[in-house]
Design an enzyme around this catalytic site. Structure first.
Site, PDB file in Angstrom:
ATOM      1  CG  HIS B 264     -33.801  -9.987 -73.661  1.00  0.00           C
ATOM      2  ND1 HIS B 264     -34.608  -9.090 -72.982  1.00  0.00           N
ATOM      3  CD2 HIS B 264     -34.146 -11.086 -74.088  1.00  0.00           C
ATOM      4  CE1 HIS B 264     -35.784 -10.150 -72.984  1.00  0.00           C
ATOM      5  NE2 HIS B 264     -35.399 -11.409 -73.498  1.00  0.00           N
ATOM      6  CD  GLU B 265     -32.562 -13.576 -76.242  1.00  0.00           C
ATOM      7  OE1 GLU B 265     -32.700 -14.468 -75.748  1.00  0.00           O
ATOM      8  OE2 GLU B 265     -33.405 -12.921 -76.800  1.00  0.00           O
ATOM      9  CD  GLU B 294     -38.986 -11.873 -71.289  1.00  0.00           C
ATOM     10  OE1 GLU B 294     -38.466 -13.072 -71.619  1.00  0.00           O
ATOM     11  OE2 GLU B 294     -38.913 -10.943 -72.144  1.00  0.00           O
TER      12      GLU B 294
END
Lengths: 500, 500
Positions: B264-265, B294
């Site tokens: 995700h990061e 996002e």
């Protein structure tokens, strides 16, 4: 507190925040930053430094300082307020004299000189560095011209690193020190040499670093207000009184340097951790001068860390960690080895007995450059001649001679002598400490450094930048910086080790 | 470049340097800082933020922008220069509307509200937080009053996180999404559940983190321009296009979260690493909005990292690293487990099928608070009722209900919907990507992500903040943000997993 003092503190607090942010960015650059982040980081640091400078030299700061000087004219000069105004006014006056365009020019020249120095050193070719160093010296002379003519042009430079110190004082100190130290070195050279081969065996990096951490924990370095990381060069850096960090490195061909450099940097750090918290964000925070700072690092590294009582406590543990390397090596043999004296080319690797000779050489060259009695082109020859005169050795090339240090490329002329002065201060304080703490050796033999650190906190650390270095020494030891204690210290130590 | 544009860029560059310095200080605070450094660090960050704001909202910036708007009136609106002036002017106008005293008040209120929230959550007692949240909402309403009355007061808040997005648009998107997602959830609930017990066995932290590093290296996260560290919360932070860092953490009771949060990061980070280097130090650097950001993190975490092709490539290696934990677990069983759907109380742990329901609940409450149709005191009751309505579960206490998120304590009302929008954007882009890269699954099955990353670089990343999110989506996919692709994605995925 007067409203104007409050205003001044607010402004100086902002300047401090900006400068310490630069320190954080610089620490990160050296410890963590991915390789490609360099350009943006340089820009960020330059912007913050520029804004800090603008905010500090603003007219309204001068106005506030003038008003406050009047307001506090009759105040106790020993008060924190008076000291803060005095130090701020002094820094302000110096900063105002230097035009921003000059600072920019110096940054550009330094940046190019640094690159040239890196290349020159790697090729051991002084001619690559020479034109850049000539420009650097020219700018240094220009810098001096911004200040009122003092007794000696070099005073201006010295004052930036060692506030209040005069060239004549330093020369007198070194003139007195030089023959004594040369005599000692000759006596050592004529006596039976000590072995140190076992120090250069293979040592495990992690175990050495862990041992260093244990040592400085015992010293009293506060890990709740600091940390240690690996970096290409060991250094100490202060982000606040409650965040004082150190770095270390491991050199396979000189493994124990890790250990002694950790003690050294922790010495700097404990000074910073010990400053009066009320000085946070004021010009009184941080140590008072480079020499006094160096006295703290040198004290923990050498007067404590290379002493026999220290190793009486730590050697059994150290030997149990490295049984193969130290097989058959007695405490006394180990102690002699870590204090072995040998003239060498590189300053940073020099032992206690030869180190100051490296500094005196540099000081003489610097004064000559500033006075104009030495030309840049003649530096290599003079360097080598002085090395022969002081240490009896001639560098095989300029990389191991005149090109070895980074300082001049950055225009930091006037800096070197603080290293030697730091040694002298450490011994001068040490004599006073031994008078005040009669059973110091017994404490060190038990690995107990609390009374020693307490003494330093009380007599040196807490004051931060409040007293100028010579006033502090006068106050604490009853005398300005003087070389005799250091000569006595060296003579006693090496008489024992070399049976003089 | 015009002289005035050069002046503007210089000023905005300084503002950018200051803000990014704040990010570096904040990263260090979360990753490295010794515990006691907190107070000084807060002060340093506040000073730098204040100076950045002062420099940005200065009158001369407004004057430059006015002149430049005229100068570039006829210029190509698609040019970087026009975009930079447009974005800067927009940010300037917003920043000028908010009085500095208001920002200070908000900081004080937020700081107290944060402390109250921490206590309230730990005691699961909403009454501790309630008066602070009431004050926060009051200030949010005051903040809205600084801006021209739009179609809906919530528009002002939304615009800070999702430039140009309107409340009506978000409501319409969610109104269309809600029944479809509820229907899907009911179908899933009615079908045979999948097992996931093996995901919660003991996994070795270092091995998991190392595996995550290998995965994001394959993705194309550039370690020469970034690094990963451990921190209490995973996040991505940008110091420059060439220094984009991520953090991770390990939770023993949910070990694989480490892996998915690293993906995700890294998704966020690859966006930042892909911005046009010419935008460095301008308002065009960094991603265009929270939702588009996002979408990148969710895409790599979910559409790639929780897909079958992904695990066809990685599962053999993963199983060889954790043979005991995954003994007898087939690829398909593993794949189903990491996609298991189960209504739960905590948003950050929610699966893909339930996540958006958590967001819709929050959005409705936020709009009610801003409109004044919901009172703070009624939040816990309404929260629980909506959880029952949307997910069929009622939180056992407020800690696991209305008190779970940090956002409101900091006044960040308007933020949540970007999480759900990010999911929608990720699926909308994904449909377009699948049309453009026909053999995408084959590439992912081989662990090859270069074409995918290249597509994102070319169509999204390089533009940074140049296009507003809805324009970007229109340009890239031919449509503004729409929920259909996400519904199609979820339906297809879960039909397969749950045999619907």
């Amino acid at each position: 507190m007067s409203e104007k003092l409050q205003q001044l503190k607010e402004r100086l607090g902002e300047v401090s925040d900006l400068r310490r942010a630069v320190s954080i960015l610089s620490w990160d650059q050296q410890v963590n930053m991915p390789v490609q982040g360099n350009e943006a980081r340089g820009q960020q640091m330059a912007t913050l430094s520029k804004i800090a400078q603008e905010k500090f030299i603003a007219d309204e700061v001068g106005k506030l300082l003038d008003d406050l000087k009047q307001e506090y004219e009759g105040a106790d000069p020993e008060s924190d307020e008076a000291a803060m105004i005095r130090v701020a006014a002094r820094n302000y006056d110096k900063a105002r004299r230097v035009p921003p365009e000059f600072i920019q020019e110096q940054e550009i020249v330094s940046s190019k000189a640094f690159e040239a120095w890196v290349e020159a050193r790697s090729k051991s070719d002084f001619s690559i560095f020479r034109p850049h160093l000539e420009k650097v010296v020219e700018l240094v002379q220009k810098y001096i011209s911004f200040f009122p003519a003092g007794n000696h042009p070099y005073d201006t430079l010295l004052d930036d690193y060692e506030p209040g110190m005069k060239t004549e004082e330093v020369k007198a100190i070194f003139d007195s020190l030089r023959p004594k130290q040369v005599k000692l070195l000759k006596a050592i050279a004529a006596s039976k040499q000590v072995r140190s081969d076992f120090l250069f065996k293979k040592y495990n990096e992690k175990k050495l670093i862990d041992f260093g951490v244990d040592v400085v924990t015992k010293f009293g370095y506060d890990w709740n207000r600091g940390r240690q990381d690996k970096a290409p060069h060991p250094f100490e850096t202060t982000f606040s009184i409650n965040d004082v960090r150190i770095t270390t490195r491991f050199e396979a061909d000189n493994p124990l340097a890790t250990l002694f450099s950790t003690m050294h940097e922790a010495g700097h750090a404990m000074y910073e951790q010990g400053v009066n918290p009320a000085y946070e964000r004021t010009p009184l925070s941080s140590g008072t001068s480079l020499a006094v700072h160096e006295s703290q690092s040198r004290m923990w590294e050498n007067l404590v860390g290379r002493s026999l009582p220290f190793w009486e406590y730590f050697y059994p543990t150290f030997k149990s960690i490295f049984p193969a390397q130290l097989d058959g090596v007695s405490l006394k043999t180990f102690y002699k080895a870590i204090n072995r004296v040998q003239p060498s080319f590189i300053r940073v690797n020099a032992d206690e007995a030869t180190y100051n000779m490296h500094i005196m050489l540099r000081l003489e060259l610097e004064i000559g450059l500033v006075e104009g009695t030495i030309a840049v082109k003649d530096l290599p020859g003079i360097w080598n001649a002085k090395m022969e005169e002081y240490l009896g050795i001639t560098p095989p090339n300029d990389a191991r001679g005149v090109l070895q240090d980074i300082h001049w490329s950055g225009g930091a002329i006037g800096y070197f002598s603080t290293y030697a002065l730091g040694n002298l201060v450490s011994a001068q304080l040490w004599e006073k400490i031994r008078r005040d703490i009669r059973n110091l050796d017994d404490q060190i033999c038990k690995g107990d450094f609390t009374v020693l650190l307490g003494w330093l906190r009380k007599n040196i650390h807490q004051y931060g930048h409040k007293y100028e270095p010579q006033s502090l020494m006068q106050k604490v030891t009853g005398s300005k910086i003087t070389p005799e204690p250091y000569v006595r210290y060296l003579t006693k130590k090496y008489s024992d080790i070399y049976g003089l």
